[in-house]
Motif scaffolding. Structure first.
Motif, PDB file in Angstrom:
ATOM      1  N   ASN A 292      -5.388  -3.138  -7.537  1.00 31.94           N
ATOM      2  CA  ASN A 292      -5.575  -1.733  -7.218  1.00 31.94           C
ATOM      3  C   ASN A 292      -5.928  -1.578  -5.759  1.00 31.94           C
ATOM      4  N   PHE A 293      -5.701  -0.395  -5.233  1.00 33.83           N
ATOM      5  CA  PHE A 293      -6.123  -0.100  -3.861  1.00 33.83           C
ATOM      6  C   PHE A 293      -6.299   1.397  -3.724  1.00 33.83           C
ATOM      7  N   ARG A 294      -6.803   1.808  -2.573  1.00 32.09           N
ATOM      8  CA  ARG A 294      -7.088   3.222  -2.348  1.00 32.09           C
ATOM      9  C   ARG A 294      -6.221   3.754  -1.222  1.00 32.09           C
ATOM     10  N   LYS A 312      -7.580   6.162  -5.996  1.00 30.58           N
ATOM     11  CA  LYS A 312      -7.645   4.739  -6.330  1.00 30.58           C
ATOM     12  C   LYS A 312      -6.535   4.481  -7.335  1.00 30.58           C
TER      13      LYS A 312
ATOM     14  N   THR C  64      -4.789  -8.551  -0.958  1.00 28.90           N
ATOM     15  CA  THR C  64      -5.926  -8.466  -0.036  1.00 28.90           C
ATOM     16  C   THR C  64      -6.675  -7.165  -0.238  1.00 28.90           C
ATOM     17  N   LYS C  65      -7.968  -7.212   0.080  1.00 30.80           N
ATOM     18  CA  LYS C  65      -8.792  -6.005  -0.018  1.00 30.80           C
ATOM     19  C   LYS C  65      -9.891  -6.073   1.020  1.00 30.80           C
ATOM     20  N   LYS C  67     -13.420  -4.450   2.883  1.00 34.67           N
ATOM     21  CA  LYS C  67     -14.598  -3.626   2.644  1.00 34.67           C
ATOM     22  C   LYS C  67     -15.343  -3.442   3.952  1.00 34.67           C
ATOM     23  N   PRO C  84     -11.814   1.637   4.437  1.00 35.89           N
ATOM     24  CA  PRO C  84     -10.613   0.790   4.337  1.00 35.89           C
ATOM     25  C   PRO C  84      -9.349   1.618   4.169  1.00 35.89           C
ATOM     26  N   GLU C  85      -9.444   2.718   3.401  1.00 40.36           N
ATOM     27  CA  GLU C  85      -8.251   3.538   3.160  1.00 40.36           C
ATOM     28  C   GLU C  85      -7.715   4.120   4.458  1.00 40.36           C
ATOM     29  N   GLN C  92      -1.909  -0.871   0.977  1.00 38.10           N
ATOM     30  CA  GLN C  92      -1.672  -1.403  -0.379  1.00 38.10           C
ATOM     31  C   GLN C  92      -1.868  -2.904  -0.534  1.00 38.10           C
ATOM     32  N   GLY C  93      -2.837  -3.491   0.154  1.00 38.38           N
ATOM     33  CA  GLY C  93      -3.238  -4.870  -0.115  1.00 38.38           C
ATOM     34  C   GLY C  93      -2.136  -5.898  -0.004  1.00 38.38           C
ATOM     35  N   TYR C 187     -11.085  -9.785   1.427  1.00 34.41           N
ATOM     36  CA  TYR C 187     -11.043 -10.561   0.190  1.00 34.41           C
ATOM     37  C   TYR C 187      -9.581 -10.914  -0.053  1.00 34.41           C
TER      38      TYR C 187
END
Lengths: 375, 375, 375
Positions: A292-294, A312, C64-65, C67, C84-85, C92-93, C187
């Motif tokens: 998932n992502f935002r 999200k 990936t994510k 924070k 992050p958004e 989209q990671g 991450y």
């Protein structure tokens, strides 16, 4: 003639061993010859097509397009209609695309003061001292204002922050909101080109019937050249249930394989599709589940003030990989493999000498004979 | 000395064959030796640089940037000015980028009821029964309301749907709206690194003249280190006319090749650019022509109601690939290739034995001699 | 026994040379045998694991994510909170992501008439004739109106254009606005799969403690399975200071290497992380420094007129690559390598014959002995 010659390889040296009064080694040598021959013909030439020169530097272009609509109805967003332009991220038909299957919208966020999300460890507090003014919450959503907000004096509260408020609420998805995403179709356009042979092809049927692509669905037997798949079909082929994946998201790989024997002609070079789930590990007790992502949409009100909707999104990422190689008869590799075969026979003979020298009692006599010195 | 030694290889065994009273095989053996020698020196060492150790694990980074503006004037959108931030999708200077050359805007779409597009087969109807209420139109734009809208009783109508209305109208592009996209320039920044040799280089001229990149254009002879290309130049190099591609879109591959002989020094390692169209197949009768997709921009009016602009954009996708290998002299591969050469000679000799045994009448006498037994 | 046999290889031919009254060559031959043996055992089998079959066709999925939050305060944009958004592009990671560390906003741009930016060479003018009406400024921002705007008569002015006004002002960043981006955490979720061995694993610790990933930081010794990195940590590992890179931007490669010996079991297959800066070339005097691009946010006012915010963002692009290979014992490669070893010994013997023939005075006697003819 070449064949007879090839056969004659068998006579070589054999009688030597016979002469040397050692049948066993003669047999061994035969066996080696046979295995070598089998290896060359069966493996090198028939199975590995050693007579072909190959091109593995495939050039490929992938274009994807999704079709399908889904209607959602949530307390935050009300009724909403999702088209490909919304649920495909990024929308530009790449080989890697993400399809939204579930989401949580936090509408009308404004810059201001509110309580940090209780999910953020660093945002928890017992009193104002835990919320150092001007400090940024680690892995949080904003800047601490210095106040600790708590329901009642003896509960654990969370710091007040300056950021986009209200912050996203806790969310454990119960099931996919875009439930019928299973019926979305993905159209995978793939063009390949082998530079060495100047051979190009596509995975789409070459027809003039424009409506073909509107009606057909992929079928290994009936429609191998209709590259349109139901998402549910893909996940099932990968061994997973779409609805299960849709709730928390996941990652699926679509491998298109082109193994072209150009000696057999244009029509025999056709794509094969493989589907695998990429985000799984043998032991299933993992905390790294899902995908998932935002992302946000920004608006301005009449006074020019900014506000935004924070989404999200959970979903499935499809990664399309193209592998391929083409082969065509050529003299050079044929010759090289043939020579290599002969050399191998040489090694075989060499090996037998070893065995002769070592294995048998009569070694000495053989030695004498083999290395007799000028008297 | 090593050379003399190498020459001496020629004497080996030859006289044996002479002794064996068979000139022909002697000659054959000479030929084999010569060909092997030619192969080793000419092919392995000179052509394939067998004396070098190579690094093919090139690490590369590509950054792209477009420049140029286009002005469009359409009935839907009025006058509009397109800058790179609008026509490059995604905008973030990736190695894969899409350049809009043609578009259809459907402005001011609102959620509501309207007729499904007649292009959607599943949306066509003769009467209300064909439009089952609450059913989603397959490959369509929304949810059926249950009514069938038709001009007159005996024409084919299309179901009413709930979705983003009005739906996109039929559109067959006549010509590219961003006609002068041909004059847009793309600046391709490429950095490479060969880990094994710790060798890094870029395709941009190393100068202190900041204005250089503002004035120069790529030219194989004059400006090989000015990686700025006109889009029209690229398509022409790929063998296609820009305007033809621009109308329906397409996909172009830009291959940057680094073939570096580090024995020749830093300056001799320079990039070569290749351009190919990726979305073509040998037979041109294809229905998979072109490249387009849809994206949206969301707005909210004073009452917070959502409305949006739907863009169907046609364009050219550029995919930049970087291949490369570097080589530098090293003892190990030299030795290995030399040894392999010797082994090959051995195989040659072995082959001659075969021939001797098989070809000639005098085979037997030779056999006797070769495998004479201790008396 | 196999071992004894292997040893016996040493006897072969040696005595021949002895017989041939040439100790030196006997010694040479011993040396060759030893080196070959050393090569086979030491290099092929121990170091290169020649007894294993390997799978290099690793299938990998990266998610990936990021924070972290940053607060900026600029004259144009006022106070702004970046999550992050906002600062991850695309959000989209993906395995390739761009993190904004610095930006310049040009808010409230409207379509209209204004002066071209003085940075655009083609937009400079002395009089109206330099600004041909309806001509588009090369590498500029709009359409010339035909007027030349200048402060005073004898200064160099710039053409008036129709485009998004006001145009972006000159901007040389003084320092990163998102200074604390250094403390953002990334991450990296990586799943791998080796098809040949049906072996899959992830780089995330397999635990049921959901809070583990919220607290841990990567540490080679303590937390090798906590793939959460501080951005500042990454740049430092790559050998650069984050703040230096942040101002103008750059490109960093993160290589995840899986070298798995499956004979040693599941737990011995663990990822190794490498960090390198990708956008550097040996000579630092380059004009191709940094990484930035522009993107926009579109709005409509109450009358439906469009206006937009143009962002020029500087930042660091992270590219995550996954390499890997797995090996497991298999009979076939073992046999092949063993055979190859024998063949090599053969070549060695062959070489010694050469030497015998060439090097020594006694060559002739040896020749006689070796090729003695049937009397």
């Amino acid at each position: 003639m070449a064949w007879n010659f090839f056969l004659s390889l068998f006579d070589y040296k054999t009688e030597k061993y016979v002469v040397a009064k050692n049948k066993r080694v003669g047999v061994l040598y035969r066996l080696i010859q046979l295995s070598v021959l089998g290896y060359i013909i069966g493996w090198v030439f028939v199975s590995k097509k050693g007579y072909q020169e190959t091109d593995e530097a495939i050039q490929s272009s992938v274009i994807t397009k999704l079709k399908g609509v889904s209607v959602t109805n949530t307390t935050e967003s009300g009724v909403d209609v999702w088209g490909p332009e919304d649920y495909v991220i990024p929308p530009q038909g790449e080989a890697v695309l993400f399809v939204v299957t579930n989401f949580l919208e936090t509408p009308n966020q404004k810059l201001g003061y509110c309580a940090e999300s209780p999910k953020v460890l660093d945002g928890l507090c017992n009193n104002n001292d835990d919320c150092e003014k001007g400090k940024i919450v680690v892995a949080g959503n904003g800047l601490m204002s210095g106040r600790c907000l708590k329901k009642d004096s003896n509960s654990i509260g969370s710091c007040e922050i300056y950021g986009w408020c209200p912050v996203e609420r806790k969310f454990k998805p119960q099931g996919p909101l875009l439930a019928n995403a299973e019926n979305f179709t993905i159209y995978i356009k793939n063009f390949i080109f082998f530079p060495k042979f100047a051979f190009s092809k596509s995975n789409v049927l070459e027809t003039n019937d424009d409506t073909y692509l509107k009606k057909c669905r992929y079928d290994k037997e009936l429609h191998p050249y209709c590259p349109i798949f139901r998402l549910g079909h893909i996940t099932r082929r990968a061994g997973y249930n779409f609805q299960d994946m849709a709730t928390f998201g996941g990652s699926i790989g679509i491998l298109i394989e082109w193994d072209c024997d150009l000696d057999k002609g244009y029509s025999n070079c056709s794509p094969v599709y493989h589907f695998t789930r990429l985000d799984t590990s043998v032991s299933n007790k993992t905390i790294a589940l899902g995908f998932n992502f935002r992302h946000t949409r920004y608006f301005r009100n009449t006074d020019g003030e900014r506000y935004r909707s924070l989404f999200k999104v959970y979903g499935i990422r499809f990664t399309i990989l193209v592998h391929g190689k083409a082969g065509r008869f050529s003299v050079v590799p044929t010759a090289i493999n043939f020579a290599a075969g002969l050399a191998l026979m040489g090694a075989g003979a060499f090996l037998c000498d070893m065995v002769l020298l070592y294995l048998m009692k009569k070694g000495n006599s053989y030695r004498q004979w083999k290395f007799e010195v000028p008297r």
